[in-house]
Write a protein that holds these residues in place. Structure first.
Motif, PDB file in Angstrom:
ATOM      1  N   UNK A 121       0.805  -1.212   0.000  1.00  0.00           N
ATOM      2  CA  UNK A 121       0.000   0.000   0.000  1.00  0.00           C
ATOM      3  C   UNK A 121       0.833   1.254   0.000  1.00  0.00           C
ATOM      4  N   UNK A 122       0.248   2.339  -0.468  1.00  0.00           N
ATOM      5  CA  UNK A 122       0.860   3.648  -0.398  1.00  0.00           C
ATOM      6  C   UNK A 122       0.819   4.128   1.053  1.00  0.00           C
ATOM      7  N   UNK A 123       1.590   5.145   1.374  1.00  0.00           N
ATOM      8  CA  UNK A 123       1.666   5.637   2.745  1.00  0.00           C
ATOM      9  C   UNK A 123       0.304   6.057   3.278  1.00  0.00           C
ATOM     10  N   UNK A 124      -0.504   6.649   2.419  1.00  0.00           N
ATOM     11  CA  UNK A 124      -1.800   7.153   2.875  1.00  0.00           C
ATOM     12  C   UNK A 124      -2.850   6.059   3.016  1.00  0.00           C
ATOM     13  N   UNK A 125      -2.469   4.779   2.787  1.00  0.00           N
ATOM     14  CA  UNK A 125      -3.421   3.677   3.001  1.00  0.00           C
ATOM     15  C   UNK A 125      -2.961   2.797   4.150  1.00  0.00           C
ATOM     16  N   UNK A 126      -2.058   3.313   4.972  1.00  0.00           N
ATOM     17  CA  UNK A 126      -1.479   2.505   6.047  1.00  0.00           C
ATOM     18  C   UNK A 126      -2.494   1.978   7.038  1.00  0.00           C
ATOM     19  N   UNK A 127      -3.620   2.685   7.168  1.00  0.00           N
ATOM     20  CA  UNK A 127      -4.625   2.230   8.135  1.00  0.00           C
ATOM     21  C   UNK A 127      -5.268   0.913   7.732  1.00  0.00           C
ATOM     22  N   UNK A 128      -5.073   0.504   6.475  1.00  0.00           N
ATOM     23  CA  UNK A 128      -5.666  -0.739   6.004  1.00  0.00           C
ATOM     24  C   UNK A 128      -4.670  -1.893   5.997  1.00  0.00           C
ATOM     25  N   UNK A 129      -3.514  -1.692   6.620  1.00  0.00           N
ATOM     26  CA  UNK A 129      -2.501  -2.741   6.635  1.00  0.00           C
ATOM     27  C   UNK A 129      -3.070  -4.025   7.226  1.00  0.00           C
ATOM     28  N   UNK A 130      -2.868  -5.117   6.516  1.00  0.00           N
ATOM     29  CA  UNK A 130      -3.284  -6.437   6.981  1.00  0.00           C
ATOM     30  C   UNK A 130      -2.066  -7.340   7.003  1.00  0.00           C
ATOM     31  N   UNK A 131      -1.717  -7.909   8.154  1.00  0.00           N
ATOM     32  CA  UNK A 131      -0.501  -8.713   8.247  1.00  0.00           C
ATOM     33  C   UNK A 131      -0.549  -9.956   7.355  1.00  0.00           C
ATOM     34  N   UNK A 132       0.627 -10.366   6.893  1.00  0.00           N
ATOM     35  CA  UNK A 132       0.735 -11.629   6.171  1.00  0.00           C
ATOM     36  C   UNK A 132       0.268 -12.749   7.099  1.00  0.00           C
ATOM     37  N   UNK A 133      -0.534 -13.655   6.568  1.00  0.00           N
ATOM     38  CA  UNK A 133      -1.061 -14.749   7.371  1.00  0.00           C
ATOM     39  C   UNK A 133      -2.448 -14.493   7.924  1.00  0.00           C
ATOM     40  N   UNK A 134      -2.923 -13.258   7.819  1.00  0.00           N
ATOM     41  CA  UNK A 134      -4.256 -12.937   8.317  1.00  0.00           C
ATOM     42  C   UNK A 134      -5.304 -13.666   7.484  1.00  0.00           C
ATOM     43  N   UNK A 135      -6.395 -14.052   8.118  1.00  0.00           N
ATOM     44  CA  UNK A 135      -7.421 -14.839   7.438  1.00  0.00           C
ATOM     45  C   UNK A 135      -8.768 -14.123   7.423  1.00  0.00           C
ATOM     46  N   UNK A 136      -9.472 -14.307   6.315  1.00  0.00           N
ATOM     47  CA  UNK A 136     -10.837 -13.826   6.199  1.00  0.00           C
ATOM     48  C   UNK A 136     -11.702 -14.954   5.637  1.00  0.00           C
ATOM     49  N   UNK A 137     -12.992 -14.962   5.923  1.00  0.00           N
ATOM     50  CA  UNK A 137     -13.873 -15.999   5.377  1.00  0.00           C
ATOM     51  C   UNK A 137     -13.953 -15.913   3.854  1.00  0.00           C
ATOM     52  N   UNK A 138     -14.024 -17.053   3.210  1.00  0.00           N
ATOM     53  CA  UNK A 138     -14.173 -17.063   1.755  1.00  0.00           C
ATOM     54  C   UNK A 138     -15.503 -16.460   1.318  1.00  0.00           C
ATOM     55  N   UNK A 139     -16.557 -16.705   2.078  1.00  0.00           N
ATOM     56  CA  UNK A 139     -17.900 -16.378   1.596  1.00  0.00           C
ATOM     57  C   UNK A 139     -18.229 -14.889   1.598  1.00  0.00           C
ATOM     58  N   UNK A 140     -17.472 -14.071   2.360  1.00  0.00           N
ATOM     59  CA  UNK A 140     -17.868 -12.665   2.461  1.00  0.00           C
ATOM     60  C   UNK A 140     -16.725 -11.677   2.240  1.00  0.00           C
ATOM     61  N   UNK A 141     -15.548 -12.157   1.870  1.00  0.00           N
ATOM     62  CA  UNK A 141     -14.446 -11.256   1.527  1.00  0.00           C
ATOM     63  C   UNK A 141     -14.327 -11.186   0.009  1.00  0.00           C
ATOM     64  N   UNK A 142     -13.794 -10.082  -0.497  1.00  0.00           N
ATOM     65  CA  UNK A 142     -13.708  -9.912  -1.947  1.00  0.00           C
ATOM     66  C   UNK A 142     -12.829 -10.990  -2.577  1.00  0.00           C
ATOM     67  N   UNK A 143     -11.629 -11.211  -2.016  1.00  0.00           N
ATOM     68  CA  UNK A 143     -10.754 -12.242  -2.574  1.00  0.00           C
ATOM     69  C   UNK A 143     -11.380 -13.617  -2.422  1.00  0.00           C
TER      70      UNK A 143
END
Length: 258
Positions: A121-143
Motif C-alpha cells: 500500500x501507499x503511505x496514505x493507506x497505512x490504516x488498512x494494513x493487513x498482516x501476512x497470514x491474516x485470514x478472512x472468510x471465503x464467503x464474504x471477503x472480496x478475494x
C-alpha cells in the motif's frame, strides 16, 4: 506407548501449542495454553522448553508470557520466497497499488478461509494494513468470493456447508440462495466487488488467479474506504485494472485463455 508413538505425540502437542498463538492471542502464559489444550501445566512447560530451544517461541522474563519466536519469521520468509504465486504476484501488486493509489492484497484459499500472502500500500493507506497470514472468510471477503465463485460446484457447496455464515456487518450476505446467485454474477463479470460486507466503511474489488489447470489458486484485490474506492463511480475502471493484473499473474502461473 512405544518410543515412536511417544515421539509422534510430542510433535503433535508441540504443533498444537504453536497453533494456540493467534493475532487475537499473541502472548500466553503456560496456564492459558494448558487450559486451551486440556493438558497439564507441566506437560505444556516441557514442550515450550523444547520450542524455546528451537527459537520457535520466546519467553518474556518479566511477565513469564510466551510469544512466537523469530525462527517462525525466518521459516515464513522461506515459505513466501519459495512460493511461485508470491514471487510472480508481488511485483504486480506493487505496480497495481502505485497505479490505483489503493492498498492491494494477494490471498490464497485455505479450507473455508482466504489467507493473506502479501499486502502492499501507499503511505496514505497505512490504516488498512493487513498482516501476512491474516485470514478472512471465503464467503464474504472480496478475494474469497473471487476464488470460491470459480471452484467446482461440489467443492464450493462443501465449503459453504462448513462455513460459519455469520453477519460481520449488516451488509454481509449469509443466505445460501443469494450467495450462490452472487457467485454466478461474479463469474459473468470476472471480478468480485464488495461494499461493507466484511468491514464497515471499507470497500474492495478482487479478481481470481488461475493456474495451468484453469483452477482458481488465489486472488488479488484493491481495498480502501468506501469513499476512496468509490465503487459506484469507479467500479468498471478498477475492475479492468485488477482483472488485467490478475490475468498477467495467471499467465505467469501457466494459465492461458481458451
Amino acid at each position: 506407548m512405544n518410543a515412536s508413538g511417544q515421539n509422534t505425540q510430542s510433535v503433535q502437542r508441540a504443533l498444537m501449542i504453536l497453533n494456540t498463538f493467534t493475532e487475537h492471542c499473541p502472548t500466553q502464559r503456560v496456564s492459558d495454553i494448558a487450559r486451551k489444550l486440556h493438558l497439564t501445566p507441566s506437560t505444556v512447560s516441557r514442550h515450550l522448553s523444547t520450542l524455546l530451544d528451537a527459537g520457535l517461541v520466546e519467553r518474556d522474563p518479566e511477565s513469564s508470557c510466551y510469544r512466537l519466536g523469530i525462527q517462525i519469521l525466518t521459516l515464513s520468509g522461506v515459505l513466501l520466497h519459495s512460493n511461485a504465486l508470491y514471487r510472480n504476484a508481488y511485483p504486480k501488486l506493487q505496480k497495481l497499488s502505485s497505479r490505483t493509489g489503493l492498498h492491494c492484497f494477494l490471498g490464497i484459499p485455505y479450507h473455508e478461509e482466504v489467507i493473506h500472502l502479501a499486502s502492499v500500500g501507499e503511505e496514505n493507506t497505512g490504516e488498512l494494513f493487513t498482516p501476512v497470514g491474516y485470514r478472512h472468510p471465503l464467503f464474504c471477503s472480496a478475494m474469497g468470493k473471487a476464488i470460491i465463485a470459480y471452484m467446482e460446484e461440489r467443492e464450493r457447496d462443501a465449503i459453504l456447508a462448513k462455513s460459519n455464515l455469520v453477519k460481520y456487518t449488516p451488509y454481509t450476505v449469509t443466505d445460501l440462495v443469494k450467495l450462490k446467485k452472487s457467485f454466478e454474477d461474479i463469474r459473468l463479470r470476472g471480478y468480485a466487488p464488495i461494499i461493507e460486507e466484511l468491514t464497515i466503511g471499507k470497500s474492495s474489488l478482487a479478481a481470481p488467479i488461475f493456474d495451468h489447470k484453469r483452477q482458481p489458486i488465489g486472488a488479488i484485490s484493491v481495498s480502501g474506504s468506501v469513499d476512496r474506492v468509490n465503487l459506484r463511480e469507479n467500479e468498471r475502471k478498477l475492475a479492468k485494472i485488477v482483472m488485467d493484473t490478475a490475468g498477467e499473474i495467471s499467465g505467469k502461473m501457466g494459465y492461458f485463455p481458451r
